[in-house]
Write a protein that holds these residues in place. Structure first.
Motif, mmCIF file in Angstrom:
data_model
loop_
_atom_site.group_PDB
_atom_site.id
_atom_site.type_symbol
_atom_site.label_atom_id
_atom_site.label_comp_id
_atom_site.label_asym_id
_atom_site.label_seq_id
_atom_site.Cartn_x
_atom_site.Cartn_y
_atom_site.Cartn_z
ATOM 1 N N LYS A 186 0.823 -1.216 0.000
ATOM 2 C CA LYS A 186 0.000 0.000 0.000
ATOM 3 C C LYS A 186 0.858 1.267 0.000
ATOM 4 O O LYS A 186 0.509 2.239 -0.677
ATOM 5 N N ILE A 187 1.985 1.292 0.727
ATOM 6 C CA ILE A 187 2.826 2.489 0.732
ATOM 7 C C ILE A 187 3.481 2.704 -0.631
ATOM 8 O O ILE A 187 3.645 3.839 -1.088
ATOM 9 N N VAL A 188 3.780 1.603 -1.307
ATOM 10 C CA VAL A 188 4.351 1.722 -2.668
ATOM 11 C C VAL A 188 3.285 2.263 -3.611
ATOM 12 O O VAL A 188 3.568 3.139 -4.447
ATOM 13 N N MET A 189 2.075 1.779 -3.480
ATOM 14 C CA MET A 189 0.990 2.262 -4.339
ATOM 15 C C MET A 189 0.679 3.726 -4.063
ATOM 16 O O MET A 189 0.477 4.527 -4.984
ATOM 17 N N ALA A 190 0.669 4.116 -2.783
ATOM 18 C CA ALA A 190 0.316 5.493 -2.433
ATOM 19 C C ALA A 190 1.418 6.472 -2.840
ATOM 20 O O ALA A 190 1.124 7.593 -3.261
ATOM 21 N N GLU A 222 6.357 0.166 12.005
ATOM 22 C CA GLU A 222 6.904 1.348 12.671
ATOM 23 C C GLU A 222 7.693 2.247 11.704
ATOM 24 O O GLU A 222 7.685 3.471 11.859
ATOM 25 N N VAL A 223 8.345 1.636 10.735
ATOM 26 C CA VAL A 223 9.081 2.438 9.739
ATOM 27 C C VAL A 223 8.103 3.281 8.929
ATOM 28 O O VAL A 223 8.325 4.478 8.692
ATOM 29 N N ILE A 224 6.998 2.673 8.473
ATOM 30 C CA ILE A 224 6.047 3.402 7.636
ATOM 31 C C ILE A 224 5.278 4.456 8.452
ATOM 32 O O ILE A 224 5.030 5.564 7.965
ATOM 33 N N VAL A 233 0.723 8.820 4.821
ATOM 34 C CA VAL A 233 0.289 8.485 6.187
ATOM 35 C C VAL A 233 -0.368 9.715 6.813
ATOM 36 O O VAL A 233 -1.422 9.635 7.478
ATOM 37 N N ALA A 234 0.233 10.890 6.600
ATOM 38 C CA ALA A 234 -0.292 12.122 7.201
ATOM 39 C C ALA A 234 -1.624 12.538 6.587
ATOM 40 O O ALA A 234 -2.534 12.996 7.297
ATOM 41 N N ASN A 235 -1.789 12.406 5.264
ATOM 42 C CA ASN A 235 -3.030 12.873 4.633
ATOM 43 C C ASN A 235 -4.088 11.769 4.504
ATOM 44 O O ASN A 235 -5.170 11.993 3.940
ATOM 45 N N GLY A 236 -3.830 10.567 4.996
ATOM 46 C CA GLY A 236 -4.826 9.500 5.016
ATOM 47 C C GLY A 236 -4.908 8.693 3.732
ATOM 48 O O GLY A 236 -5.736 7.775 3.627
ATOM 49 N N ARG A 237 -4.133 8.990 2.745
ATOM 50 C CA ARG A 237 -4.206 8.270 1.468
ATOM 51 C C ARG A 237 -3.803 6.806 1.651
ATOM 52 O O ARG A 237 -4.313 5.952 0.928
ATOM 53 N N LEU A 238 -2.931 6.528 2.588
ATOM 54 C CA LEU A 238 -2.443 5.149 2.753
ATOM 55 C C LEU A 238 -3.602 4.181 3.043
ATOM 56 O O LEU A 238 -3.588 3.046 2.583
ATOM 57 N N LYS A 239 -4.594 4.646 3.800
ATOM 58 C CA LYS A 239 -5.705 3.755 4.151
ATOM 59 C C LYS A 239 -6.684 3.571 3.001
ATOM 60 O O LYS A 239 -7.440 2.596 2.984
#
Length: 296
Positions: A186-190, A222-224, A233-239
């Motif tokens: 998900k972090i790679v996609m975001a 914890e890294v992400i 992570v800050a703007n909520g896109r990751l979820k």
């Protein structure tokens, strides 16, 4: 006498003249003088004639003896005899130990034949190409299998992520859970949805590099979710994002050891969208892939 007394030079000259005349009379055989000198000269002359006659008799007898000898005698000069003697005498030379060694026969240098490049027949070339293609297909199948089924355990050294064959060199290992795998996809996609495939692999490499480093947390979660590190992570896109096929393949490749950036690359950002350029000014540039710039 008075003239001689007055002129002594004349007296000396006259004396010299008289001495010369007396010498001439003594050494000249044809001159006959009176008295005893004449008798002595006659005796010497007679003795000389007798000696000459005896010498002639001896020479004649020697010639007769030589004529009686039947075998001819050849006379050579002293110089020719000396030359013959010198030729017969062995010549002295310095002793050379090398002469005792057996003479080696001349060895002809071996001529190596030149290698000629022979082209394989078309059938053989076709078979070789097919074998190479099969080998490439096998490698691609292994890579595809590793990407479809990523390893569940990662092996790290102090400086890099190791592949599964290098696990004996590992200083520590990390077990990848299903939650870690999904979160990494998900972090790679975001972060890299619109980036090329290499850019997606590079984002996954950065997360795994931080996991290995002692300066960052020890789990993927914890890294992400580390504060102020990833903007999704800050703007909520990751979820909200759902990983696509390229993102899943990129994560599996990174977990299998594929690296688009080096193991000491820990940061990336988009220079067009980033509001904070602290990393750009404080870190060492590493590489640019698509719209992302990576830093050490």
């Amino acid at each position: 006498m008075e003239i001689f007394k007055q002129n002594r030079c004349i007296a000396l000259l006259v004396g010299v003249i008289l001495v010369c005349f007396s010498a001439i009379s003594l050494f000249s055989p044809g001159v006959v003088t009176e008295g005893q000198n004449t008798q002595q000269l006659d005796k010497l002359a007679g003795a000389g004639h007798a000696a000459a006659a005896a010498l002639q008799v001896q020479q004649s007898s020697a010639q007769e003896r030589s004529s009686r000898i039947s075998t001819p005698v050849f006379y050579t000069s002293a110089t020719s005899l000396g030359q013959v003697w010198q030729d017969k005498q062995p010549k002295a030379e310095w002793f050379d130990p090398g002469k005792l060694k057996p003479k080696q026969s001349a060895v002809k240098p071996t001529v190596q034949p030149k290698a000629t490049l022979m082209k394989a027949p078309p059938a053989v070339q076709t078979a070789l190409k097919q074998a190479a293609a099969k080998g490439n297909q096998t490698v691609n199948k292994v890579k595809t299998a590793s990407q479809q089924n990523p390893p569940l355990k990662l092996f790290f050294s102090r400086t890099k992520l190791l592949n599964q064959e290098q696990q004996a060199e590992a200083t520590w290992s990390y077990a990848v859970s299903e939650e870690d795998l999904l979160l990494l996809q998900k972090i790679v996609m975001a972060e890299a949805e619109g980036e090329p495939y290499q850019g997606k692999v590079a984002v996954a490499n950065v997360v795994l590099n931080r996991l290995r480093s002692a300066n960052f947390p020890d789990t993927i979660y914890e890294v992400i979710y580390q504060k102020s590190q990833f903007s999704p992570v800050a703007n909520g896109r990751l979820k909200r994002v759902k990983p696509n096929e390229d993102s899943i393949k990129a994560v599996n490749a990174a977990l299998s050891g594929v690296k688009e950036v080096t193991d000491d690359t820990y940061f990336f950002l988009s220079l067009q969208l980033a509001q904070d350029l602290t990393v750009h000014h404080s870190r060492t540039y590493a590489k640019t892939i698509g719209n992302h710039t990576f830093y050490k």
